[in-house]
Design a protein around this motif. Structure first.
Motif, PDB file in Angstrom:
ATOM      1  N   GLU A 226       0.827  -1.215   0.000  1.00  0.00           N
ATOM      2  CA  GLU A 226       0.000   0.000   0.000  1.00  0.00           C
ATOM      3  C   GLU A 226       0.855   1.257   0.000  1.00  0.00           C
ATOM      4  N   ALA A 227       1.955   1.248   0.739  1.00  0.00           N
ATOM      5  CA  ALA A 227       2.853   2.411   0.737  1.00  0.00           C
ATOM      6  C   ALA A 227       3.471   2.609  -0.650  1.00  0.00           C
ATOM      7  N   MET A 228       3.790   1.514  -1.335  1.00  0.00           N
ATOM      8  CA  MET A 228       4.316   1.617  -2.705  1.00  0.00           C
ATOM      9  C   MET A 228       3.276   2.250  -3.617  1.00  0.00           C
ATOM     10  N   ARG A 229       2.031   1.794  -3.519  1.00  0.00           N
ATOM     11  CA  ARG A 229       0.957   2.341  -4.350  1.00  0.00           C
ATOM     12  C   ARG A 229       0.798   3.840  -4.092  1.00  0.00           C
ATOM     13  N   GLU A 230       0.805   4.222  -2.841  1.00  0.00           N
ATOM     14  CA  GLU A 230       0.644   5.641  -2.488  1.00  0.00           C
ATOM     15  C   GLU A 230       1.809   6.473  -3.023  1.00  0.00           C
ATOM     16  N   ASN A 231       3.025   5.968  -2.878  1.00  0.00           N
ATOM     17  CA  ASN A 231       4.198   6.708  -3.371  1.00  0.00           C
ATOM     18  C   ASN A 231       4.176   6.867  -4.885  1.00  0.00           C
ATOM     19  N   LEU A 232       3.858   5.788  -5.590  1.00  0.00           N
ATOM     20  CA  LEU A 232       3.778   5.855  -7.051  1.00  0.00           C
ATOM     21  C   LEU A 232       2.694   6.844  -7.473  1.00  0.00           C
ATOM     22  N   ALA A 233       1.546   6.776  -6.823  1.00  0.00           N
ATOM     23  CA  ALA A 233       0.438   7.678  -7.151  1.00  0.00           C
ATOM     24  C   ALA A 233       0.827   9.133  -6.933  1.00  0.00           C
ATOM     25  N   ARG A 234       1.451   9.411  -5.816  1.00  0.00           N
ATOM     26  CA  ARG A 234       1.870  10.777  -5.506  1.00  0.00           C
ATOM     27  C   ARG A 234       2.861  11.280  -6.556  1.00  0.00           C
ATOM     28  N   ALA A 235       3.809  10.431  -6.933  1.00  0.00           N
ATOM     29  CA  ALA A 235       4.813  10.835  -7.917  1.00  0.00           C
ATOM     30  C   ALA A 235       4.186  11.153  -9.273  1.00  0.00           C
ATOM     31  N   MET A 236       3.157  10.393  -9.638  1.00  0.00           N
ATOM     32  CA  MET A 236       2.534  10.585 -10.954  1.00  0.00           C
ATOM     33  C   MET A 236       1.306  11.488 -10.911  1.00  0.00           C
ATOM     34  N   LYS A 237       0.924  11.937  -9.705  1.00  0.00           N
ATOM     35  CA  LYS A 237      -0.246  12.798  -9.513  1.00  0.00           C
ATOM     36  C   LYS A 237      -1.523  12.126 -10.027  1.00  0.00           C
ATOM     37  N   ILE A 238      -1.700  10.856  -9.637  1.00  0.00           N
ATOM     38  CA  ILE A 238      -2.914  10.119  -9.960  1.00  0.00           C
ATOM     39  C   ILE A 238      -3.430   9.475  -8.680  1.00  0.00           C
ATOM     40  N   ASP A 239      -4.598   8.899  -8.753  1.00  0.00           N
ATOM     41  CA  ASP A 239      -5.211   8.244  -7.601  1.00  0.00           C
ATOM     42  C   ASP A 239      -4.594   6.853  -7.401  1.00  0.00           C
ATOM     43  N   ALA A 240      -4.265   6.515  -6.172  1.00  0.00           N
ATOM     44  CA  ALA A 240      -3.683   5.198  -5.865  1.00  0.00           C
ATOM     45  C   ALA A 240      -4.633   4.063  -6.244  1.00  0.00           C
ATOM     46  N   GLU A 241      -5.914   4.352  -6.319  1.00  0.00           N
ATOM     47  CA  GLU A 241      -6.891   3.334  -6.717  1.00  0.00           C
ATOM     48  C   GLU A 241      -6.640   2.843  -8.144  1.00  0.00           C
ATOM     49  N   ASN A 242      -5.922   3.640  -8.930  1.00  0.00           N
ATOM     50  CA  ASN A 242      -5.638   3.286 -10.321  1.00  0.00           C
ATOM     51  C   ASN A 242      -4.310   2.558 -10.484  1.00  0.00           C
ATOM     52  N   ILE A 243      -3.735   2.115  -9.387  1.00  0.00           N
ATOM     53  CA  ILE A 243      -2.447   1.423  -9.428  1.00  0.00           C
ATOM     54  C   ILE A 243      -2.546   0.102  -8.674  1.00  0.00           C
ATOM     55  N   GLY A 244      -2.162  -0.969  -9.343  1.00  0.00           N
ATOM     56  CA  GLY A 244      -2.077  -2.270  -8.701  1.00  0.00           C
ATOM     57  C   GLY A 244      -0.618  -2.659  -8.535  1.00  0.00           C
ATOM     58  N   VAL A 245      -0.267  -3.143  -7.364  1.00  0.00           N
ATOM     59  CA  VAL A 245       1.092  -3.630  -7.103  1.00  0.00           C
ATOM     60  C   VAL A 245       0.976  -5.007  -6.473  1.00  0.00           C
ATOM     61  N   LYS A 246       1.622  -5.971  -7.096  1.00  0.00           N
ATOM     62  CA  LYS A 246       1.639  -7.340  -6.578  1.00  0.00           C
ATOM     63  C   LYS A 246       3.087  -7.778  -6.438  1.00  0.00           C
ATOM     64  N   ALA A 247       3.291  -8.780  -5.629  1.00  0.00           N
ATOM     65  CA  ALA A 247       4.623  -9.368  -5.486  1.00  0.00           C
ATOM     66  C   ALA A 247       4.505 -10.878  -5.588  1.00  0.00           C
ATOM     67  N   THR A 248       5.514 -11.488  -6.155  1.00  0.00           N
ATOM     68  CA  THR A 248       5.538 -12.936  -6.282  1.00  0.00           C
ATOM     69  C   THR A 248       6.963 -13.437  -6.084  1.00  0.00           C
ATOM     70  N   THR A 249       7.069 -14.671  -5.684  1.00  0.00           N
ATOM     71  CA  THR A 249       8.370 -15.329  -5.670  1.00  0.00           C
ATOM     72  C   THR A 249       8.481 -16.104  -6.976  1.00  0.00           C
ATOM     73  N   THR A 250       9.618 -16.658  -7.233  1.00  0.00           N
ATOM     74  CA  THR A 250       9.771 -17.514  -8.416  1.00  0.00           C
ATOM     75  C   THR A 250      10.008 -18.958  -7.995  1.00  0.00           C
ATOM     76  N   GLU A 251       9.539 -19.283  -6.783  1.00  0.00           N
ATOM     77  CA  GLU A 251       9.671 -20.652  -6.265  1.00  0.00           C
ATOM     78  C   GLU A 251      11.115 -21.150  -6.332  1.00  0.00           C
ATOM     79  N   HIS A 252      12.036 -20.246  -6.000  1.00  0.00           N
ATOM     80  CA  HIS A 252      13.475 -20.527  -5.951  1.00  0.00           C
ATOM     81  C   HIS A 252      14.079 -20.804  -7.324  1.00  0.00           C
ATOM     82  N   LEU A 253      13.379 -20.411  -8.392  1.00  0.00           N
ATOM     83  CA  LEU A 253      13.896 -20.581  -9.750  1.00  0.00           C
ATOM     84  C   LEU A 253      14.443 -19.254 -10.262  1.00  0.00           C
TER      85      LEU A 253
END
Length: 163
Positions: A115-142
């Motif tokens: 959520e902090a990443m979404r807020e920071n990106l939104a602030r930098a681009m002057k858009i609403d954080a609701e318009n930004i999705g941020v996900k994280a994934t592992t690569t299962e050690h690959l």
């Protein structure tokens, strides 16, 4: 069928881990024993979003605008660079409608910082954080991410001609 002004952009960035560096993702300092190597602060998430925006306006890539050979960008805050790219998007007559991102990292755990990443990106681009999705994934050690050699990020953006 004629294009009604919509543009899609895809961005990708990758950086290797490095000792004695802070880990910055989406403008958030993430507690970790190593950071990412790069000329700027090496924020792979901000870089991927910037490249996606530039791709959508056919503006090249982040290295074209902010070359790593220019000492002015040594240690640069990638959110400042992203803000400049978002301004360029608007100067070219486009509105940022939506952004979706994924960060690939075996470690550290990133979900507490999303959520902090979404807020920071939104602030930098002057858009609403609701318009930004941020996900994280592992690569299962690959791959290099799975071996904890670095982190990558991908982003896709949707723009619309506004003027």
């Amino acid at each position: 069928m004629p294009n009604k002004g919509l543009r899609i952009g895809l961005g990708f960035d990758v950086h290797a881990f490095a000792k004695d560096r802070k880990l910055i993702l989406g403008g958030v300092e993430i507690p970790h024993y190593q950071g990412l190597d790069g000329h700027s602060d090496a924020d792979v998430l901000a870089h991927a979003v910037a490249d996606a925006l530039l791709g959508a306006i056919r503006g090249g890539d982040i290295g074209k605008l902010f070359p790593d050979t220019d000492p002015a960008y040594k240690g640069a805050d990638s959110l400042v660079l992203l803000s400049a790219v978002a301004d360029l998007v608007r100067e070219r007559g486009y509105e940022i409608l939506d952004i979706d991102c994924v960060i690939s990292a075996q470690a550290p755990k990133l979900s507490p910082h999303r959520e902090a990443m979404r807020e920071n990106l939104a602030r930098a681009m002057k858009i609403d954080a609701e318009n930004i999705g941020v996900k994280a994934t592992t690569t299962e050690h690959l791959g290099f991410e799975g071996r904890e050699e670095g982190i990558s990020a991908e982003a896709v953006v949707l723009l619309d001609r506004c003027c």
